[in-house]
Design a protein around this motif. Structure first.
Motif, PDB file in Angstrom:
ATOM      1  N   ALA A   1      64.364  33.413  -2.997  1.00 24.73           N
ATOM      2  CA  ALA A   1      64.776  32.117  -2.462  1.00 24.73           C
ATOM      3  C   ALA A   1      65.438  32.258  -1.094  1.00 24.73           C
ATOM      4  O   ALA A   1      66.303  33.102  -0.890  1.00 24.73           O
ATOM      5  CB  ALA A   1      65.728  31.447  -3.441  1.00 24.73           C
TER       6      ALA A   1
ATOM      7  N   LYS B   1      64.251  26.922  -0.696  1.00 28.16           N
ATOM      8  CA  LYS B   1      62.857  26.988  -1.129  1.00 28.16           C
ATOM      9  C   LYS B   1      62.550  28.452  -1.420  1.00 28.16           C
ATOM     10  O   LYS B   1      63.161  29.346  -0.823  1.00 28.16           O
ATOM     11  CB  LYS B   1      61.908  26.467  -0.052  1.00 28.16           C
ATOM     12  CG  LYS B   1      61.766  24.972  -0.033  1.00 28.16           C
ATOM     13  CD  LYS B   1      60.615  24.579   0.872  1.00 28.16           C
ATOM     14  CE  LYS B   1      60.149  23.181   0.576  1.00 28.16           C
ATOM     15  NZ  LYS B   1      58.964  22.835   1.370  1.00 28.16           N
ATOM     16  N   SER B   2      61.601  28.671  -2.316  1.00 28.59           N
ATOM     17  CA  SER B   2      61.379  30.053  -2.721  1.00 28.59           C
ATOM     18  C   SER B   2      59.919  30.402  -2.927  1.00 28.59           C
ATOM     19  O   SER B   2      59.071  29.533  -3.138  1.00 28.59           O
ATOM     20  CB  SER B   2      62.154  30.328  -4.011  1.00 28.59           C
ATOM     21  OG  SER B   2      61.713  29.470  -5.037  1.00 28.59           O
TER      22      SER B   2
ATOM     23  N   ARG C   1      66.859  21.084  -5.527  1.00 26.00           N
ATOM     24  CA  ARG C   1      67.350  21.898  -4.409  1.00 26.00           C
ATOM     25  C   ARG C   1      67.064  21.163  -3.103  1.00 26.00           C
ATOM     26  O   ARG C   1      65.944  20.717  -2.862  1.00 26.00           O
ATOM     27  CB  ARG C   1      66.687  23.271  -4.403  1.00 26.00           C
ATOM     28  CG  ARG C   1      66.957  24.045  -5.675  1.00 26.00           C
ATOM     29  CD  ARG C   1      66.536  25.489  -5.594  1.00 26.00           C
ATOM     30  NE  ARG C   1      65.098  25.683  -5.519  1.00 26.00           N
ATOM     31  CZ  ARG C   1      64.518  26.872  -5.612  1.00 26.00           C
ATOM     32  NH1 ARG C   1      65.244  27.962  -5.778  1.00 26.00           N
ATOM     33  NH2 ARG C   1      63.213  26.976  -5.527  1.00 26.00           N
ATOM     34  N   SER C   2      68.084  21.037  -2.267  1.00 23.18           N
ATOM     35  CA  SER C   2      67.921  20.292  -1.020  1.00 23.18           C
ATOM     36  C   SER C   2      67.762  21.193   0.200  1.00 23.18           C
ATOM     37  O   SER C   2      67.357  20.725   1.256  1.00 23.18           O
ATOM     38  CB  SER C   2      69.104  19.357  -0.807  1.00 23.18           C
ATOM     39  OG  SER C   2      70.291  20.106  -0.712  1.00 23.18           O
ATOM     40  N   LYS C   3      68.094  22.468   0.085  1.00 21.24           N
ATOM     41  CA  LYS C   3      67.965  23.389   1.201  1.00 21.24           C
ATOM     42  C   LYS C   3      67.089  24.586   0.848  1.00 21.24           C
ATOM     43  O   LYS C   3      66.367  25.081   1.671  1.00 21.24           O
ATOM     44  CB  LYS C   3      69.341  23.919   1.632  1.00 21.24           C
ATOM     45  CG  LYS C   3      70.197  22.920   2.359  1.00 21.24           C
ATOM     46  CD  LYS C   3      71.430  23.616   2.867  1.00 21.24           C
ATOM     47  CE  LYS C   3      72.178  22.735   3.845  1.00 21.24           C
ATOM     48  NZ  LYS C   3      73.176  23.461   4.582  1.00 21.24           N
TER      49      LYS C   3
ATOM     50  N   GLN D   1      54.961  26.846   4.464  1.00 20.40           N
ATOM     51  CA  GLN D   1      55.597  25.799   3.659  1.00 20.40           C
ATOM     52  C   GLN D   1      54.753  25.456   2.431  1.00 20.40           C
ATOM     53  O   GLN D   1      55.290  25.088   1.396  1.00 20.40           O
ATOM     54  CB  GLN D   1      55.859  24.547   4.496  1.00 20.40           C
ATOM     55  CG  GLN D   1      57.130  24.608   5.303  1.00 20.40           C
ATOM     56  CD  GLN D   1      58.375  24.595   4.451  1.00 20.40           C
ATOM     57  OE1 GLN D   1      58.479  23.874   3.476  1.00 20.40           O
ATOM     58  NE2 GLN D   1      59.336  25.420   4.816  1.00 20.40           N
TER      59      GLN D   1
ATOM     60  N   PHE E   1      63.811  24.872   3.591  1.00 21.95           N
ATOM     61  CA  PHE E   1      63.222  23.624   4.090  1.00 21.95           C
ATOM     62  C   PHE E   1      63.065  23.647   5.603  1.00 21.95           C
ATOM     63  O   PHE E   1      62.259  22.904   6.153  1.00 21.95           O
ATOM     64  CB  PHE E   1      64.076  22.418   3.676  1.00 21.95           C
ATOM     65  CG  PHE E   1      63.809  21.940   2.284  1.00 21.95           C
ATOM     66  CD1 PHE E   1      62.857  20.971   2.032  1.00 21.95           C
ATOM     67  CD2 PHE E   1      64.514  22.469   1.216  1.00 21.95           C
ATOM     68  CE1 PHE E   1      62.604  20.525   0.742  1.00 21.95           C
ATOM     69  CE2 PHE E   1      64.276  22.035  -0.081  1.00 21.95           C
ATOM     70  CZ  PHE E   1      63.323  21.065  -0.320  1.00 21.95           C
TER      71      PHE E   1
ATOM     72  N   ALA F   1      60.134  24.132  -3.951  1.00 26.07           N
ATOM     73  CA  ALA F   1      61.447  23.497  -4.048  1.00 26.07           C
ATOM     74  C   ALA F   1      61.428  22.662  -5.319  1.00 26.07           C
ATOM     75  O   ALA F   1      60.623  21.756  -5.461  1.00 26.07           O
ATOM     76  CB  ALA F   1      61.724  22.621  -2.842  1.00 26.07           C
ATOM     77  N   ASP F   2      62.285  22.978  -6.232  1.00 24.07           N
ATOM     78  CA  ASP F   2      62.378  22.167  -7.448  1.00 24.07           C
ATOM     79  C   ASP F   2      63.812  22.184  -7.955  1.00 24.07           C
ATOM     80  O   ASP F   2      64.676  22.818  -7.375  1.00 24.07           O
ATOM     81  CB  ASP F   2      61.393  22.637  -8.526  1.00 24.07           C
ATOM     82  CG  ASP F   2      61.667  24.044  -9.025  1.00 24.07           C
ATOM     83  OD1 ASP F   2      62.665  24.659  -8.618  1.00 24.07           O
ATOM     84  OD2 ASP F   2      60.873  24.531  -9.838  1.00 24.07           O
TER      85      ASP F   2
END
Length: 119
Positions: free
Chosen positions: A66, A90-91, A86-88, A77, A71, A82-83
Motif C-alpha cells: 500500500a 491505494k495498493s 481509504r481516501s489516500k 492507476q 490516489f 482502493a477499498d
C-alpha cells in the motif's frame, strides 16, 4: 529480532515469500527507506514520513503493498486498488509470487518516492 522482521518471518509460506520479495525490491529501489513496525504491520518511512506498508491479509488471502499517497500517483492507476473507505491509500495486491509485476512495482516505488521528496 525486530517486530517488523518477525511479522514477515512468522507469516505462512505463501505470504512470507511475497513479503520477502517485495521487501527486497523496496530495499533495492529505495535504499534510504527505513522499515519500521507501526500499527502492527511493516511500514516503510522516508525522511520520517510514511511511504508504504506491507500487510498480509489472511482473511482475503493476499499481500497488500500500500502506497500512502496512492490516489496521487499517476502511473498504473488501473492496477491500484482502493477499498474499505481509504481516501489516500491505494495498493497493489498479490495472491501469488508469480503475480508480481516487477516493472509496475518498481515504477510505482520510484514515483511514490519522488512525490514524497517534493513535499
Amino acid at each position: 529480532m525486530k517486530p517488523q522482521d518477525l511479522y514477515i518471518l512468522n507469516q505462512p509460506e505463501k505470504y512470507r515469500d511475497i513479503l520477502l520479495h517485495v521487501l527486497a525490491v523496496v530495499e533495492q529501489v529505495v535504499p534510504e527507506a527505513t522499515l519500521e513496525y507501526k500499527w502492527k504491520i511493516p511500514f516503510f518511512y522516508l525522511d520520517k514520513k510514511p511511504f508504504c506498508y506491507l500487510n498480509a491479509s489472511h482473511k482475503k488471502q493476499f499481500v497488500d503493498v500500500a502506497f500512502m499517497d496512492g490516489f496521487q500517483l499517476q502511473l498504473h492507476q488501473n492496477l491500484l486498488i482502493a477499498d474499505g473507505g481509504r481516501s489516500k491509500v491505494k495498493s497493489l495486491r498479490y495472491k501469488t509470487l508469480e503475480e508480481i509485476d516487477y516493472e509496475v512495482l518498481i515504477a510505482l516505488l520510484k514515483e511514490a518516492k519522488q512525490r514524497l521528496e517534493k513535499h
